[in-house]
Design an enzyme around this catalytic site. Structure first.
Site, PDB file in Angstrom:
ATOM      1  N   HIS A  99     -18.619 -19.287   5.186  1.00 33.99           N
ATOM      2  CA  HIS A  99     -18.783 -19.680   3.781  1.00 33.99           C
ATOM      3  C   HIS A  99     -20.069 -19.063   3.212  1.00 33.99           C
ATOM      4  O   HIS A  99     -20.103 -18.639   2.054  1.00 33.99           O
ATOM      5  CB  HIS A  99     -18.874 -21.201   3.652  1.00 33.99           C
ATOM      6  CG  HIS A  99     -17.633 -21.930   4.047  1.00 33.99           C
ATOM      7  ND1 HIS A  99     -17.557 -22.703   5.174  1.00 33.99           N
ATOM      8  CD2 HIS A  99     -16.407 -21.995   3.463  1.00 33.99           C
ATOM      9  CE1 HIS A  99     -16.345 -23.237   5.261  1.00 33.99           C
ATOM     10  NE2 HIS A  99     -15.625 -22.816   4.252  1.00 33.99           N
ATOM     11  N   GLY A 148     -12.063 -15.973   1.968  1.00 24.93           N
ATOM     12  CA  GLY A 148     -12.231 -15.284   3.248  1.00 24.93           C
ATOM     13  C   GLY A 148     -10.940 -14.607   3.703  1.00 24.93           C
ATOM     14  O   GLY A 148      -9.842 -15.138   3.500  1.00 24.93           O
ATOM     15  N   LYS A 204     -10.091 -14.349   6.714  1.00 25.39           N
ATOM     16  CA  LYS A 204      -9.529 -15.056   7.870  1.00 25.39           C
ATOM     17  C   LYS A 204      -8.234 -15.766   7.486  1.00 25.39           C
ATOM     18  O   LYS A 204      -7.288 -15.799   8.236  1.00 25.39           O
ATOM     19  CB  LYS A 204     -10.515 -16.082   8.430  1.00 25.39           C
ATOM     20  CG  LYS A 204      -9.954 -16.743   9.691  1.00 25.39           C
ATOM     21  CD  LYS A 204     -10.838 -17.823  10.219  1.00 25.39           C
ATOM     22  CE  LYS A 204     -10.749 -19.098   9.457  1.00 25.39           C
ATOM     23  NZ  LYS A 204      -9.515 -19.877   9.675  1.00 25.39           N
ATOM     24  N   SER A 240     -14.071 -24.136  10.060  1.00 23.38           N
ATOM     25  CA  SER A 240     -14.555 -25.522  10.079  1.00 23.38           C
ATOM     26  C   SER A 240     -13.919 -26.277  11.239  1.00 23.38           C
ATOM     27  O   SER A 240     -14.483 -27.223  11.773  1.00 23.38           O
ATOM     28  CB  SER A 240     -14.216 -26.221   8.765  1.00 23.38           C
ATOM     29  OG  SER A 240     -14.761 -25.494   7.699  1.00 23.38           O
ATOM     30  N   ARG A 241     -12.721 -25.853  11.640  1.00 21.82           N
ATOM     31  CA  ARG A 241     -12.013 -26.540  12.730  1.00 21.82           C
ATOM     32  C   ARG A 241     -12.638 -26.275  14.097  1.00 21.82           C
ATOM     33  O   ARG A 241     -12.379 -27.012  15.041  1.00 21.82           O
ATOM     34  CB  ARG A 241     -10.543 -26.134  12.733  1.00 21.82           C
ATOM     35  CG  ARG A 241      -9.765 -26.733  11.581  1.00 21.82           C
ATOM     36  CD  ARG A 241      -8.284 -26.526  11.741  1.00 21.82           C
ATOM     37  NE  ARG A 241      -7.522 -27.417  10.889  1.00 21.82           N
ATOM     38  CZ  ARG A 241      -7.244 -27.204   9.609  1.00 21.82           C
ATOM     39  NH1 ARG A 241      -7.665 -26.101   9.040  1.00 21.82           N
ATOM     40  NH2 ARG A 241      -6.556 -28.082   8.899  1.00 21.82           N
TER      41      ARG A 241
END
Ligand code: PAF
Length: 287
Positions: free
Chosen positions: A39, A149, A151, A188-189
């Protein structure tokens, strides 16, 4: 500098409108919080472009297909705000659920074919939820640019289609995936992985790199690429590979022959945590 933390739509509109009147262009970095270096990269890009930077932090219930996933989603508002402050974010829009959805919405965005495969196939309704909240955030913040992002490659494709199909006046900027030194994509996971799971998690990227290597050597049969990448991942450990697919980079449809730019994308369950990642590859024309 402490960012202006805004919980209401009305205050956000007022802050953005004042910034625009003062001559700023508006950038939006939409997030669900639990901010990490990935982020930070998005925020830095937005800052470099010299704009009034708004970060939204909202865990959007509409995009969760499993109630336990929504419940377990990490929430770290205090450290998120610290990161925003250290990166010179101008405003943080952090509404509660009742502010965004005071009643069950009767109008939502339905995403078509771009959401049929990959995560869309395994998370019913997920991209409708993402597109709906992104549409709302764009209406509230009215950004000139928004940063996402790479990703989440399918999410990025969905947002690009949303902007094109609804003629939204927003430039979408895709930002490269940030990785740990062993290749694991920041997410975040990742915070949910225990020590052993964290050790196994880079297997997904290792498989994707295997796919990229084969394509770079001229392999055009998607099945061959997928089989080799999946074998590489499974060789690591008995992890549950949810999908591994080669898709066209624009429309996210699976391809049989690799004749142009593709994305090799995978989702891997590591314990009870689902990780996704992808690599972008161009067909190499060998002499
Ligand atoms: O990528 C995310 O964090 C979310 O899907 C987004 C784009 C903020 C929408 O809720």
């Amino acid at each position: 500098m402490t960012p202006n933390v805004l919980e209401s739509i009305a205050h956000t509109r007022a802050a953005v409108s004042a910034a625009r009147q003062a001559g700023s262009r508006i950038a939006l970095v939409p997030t669900m919080g639990a901010l990490h270096a990935g982020h930070a990269r998005l925020i830095e890009r937005a800052r470099q472009d010299g704009q009034y930077v708004v970060v939204s932090i909202f865990v959007n219930p509409l995009q969760f297909d499993r109630p336990d996933d929504l419940e377990r989603y990490p929430r770290t508002m205090e450290s998120d705000l610290q990161m925003c402050a250290s990166l010179g974010v101008d405003a943080v829009f952090a509404p509660v659920v009742g502010e965004m959805y005071p009643h069950t919405p009767t109008c939502t965005v339905h995403v078509g074919a771009v959401a049929n495969y990959l995560c869309g196939q395994y998370r019913p309704g997920h991209f409708d939820g993402v597109a709906t909240v992104v549409m709302k955030l764009f209406q509230i913040v009215t950004p000139d640019r928004a940063y996402f992002g790479e990703k989440d490659a399918q999410q990025l494709a969905v947002v690009r289609h949303l902007v094109r199909d609804f003629n939204l006046p927003v430039d979408i900027v895709g930002v490269k995936t940030v990785r740990e030194s062993d290749g694991l994509a920041l997410s975040s996971r990742n915070a949910r992985l225990d020590q052993e799971e964290r050790r196994l998690a880079p297997a997904l990227y290792a498989g994707l790199l295997e796919a990229a290597r084969l394509i770079a050597r001229g392999e055009t049969r998607a099945n061959v690429v997928k089989t080799a990448a999946a074998a590489r991942i499974r060789a690591a450990r008995p992890l549950r590979l949810e999908y591994l697919e080669v898709v066209d980079a624009q429309n996210m449809q699976p391809v049989e022959r690799i004749t142009g730019r593709v994305i090799v994308a995978g989702a891997l369950w590591v314990g009870s945590t689902r990780l996704i990642d992808n690599v972008r590859c161009d067909k190499v024309v060998l002499p």
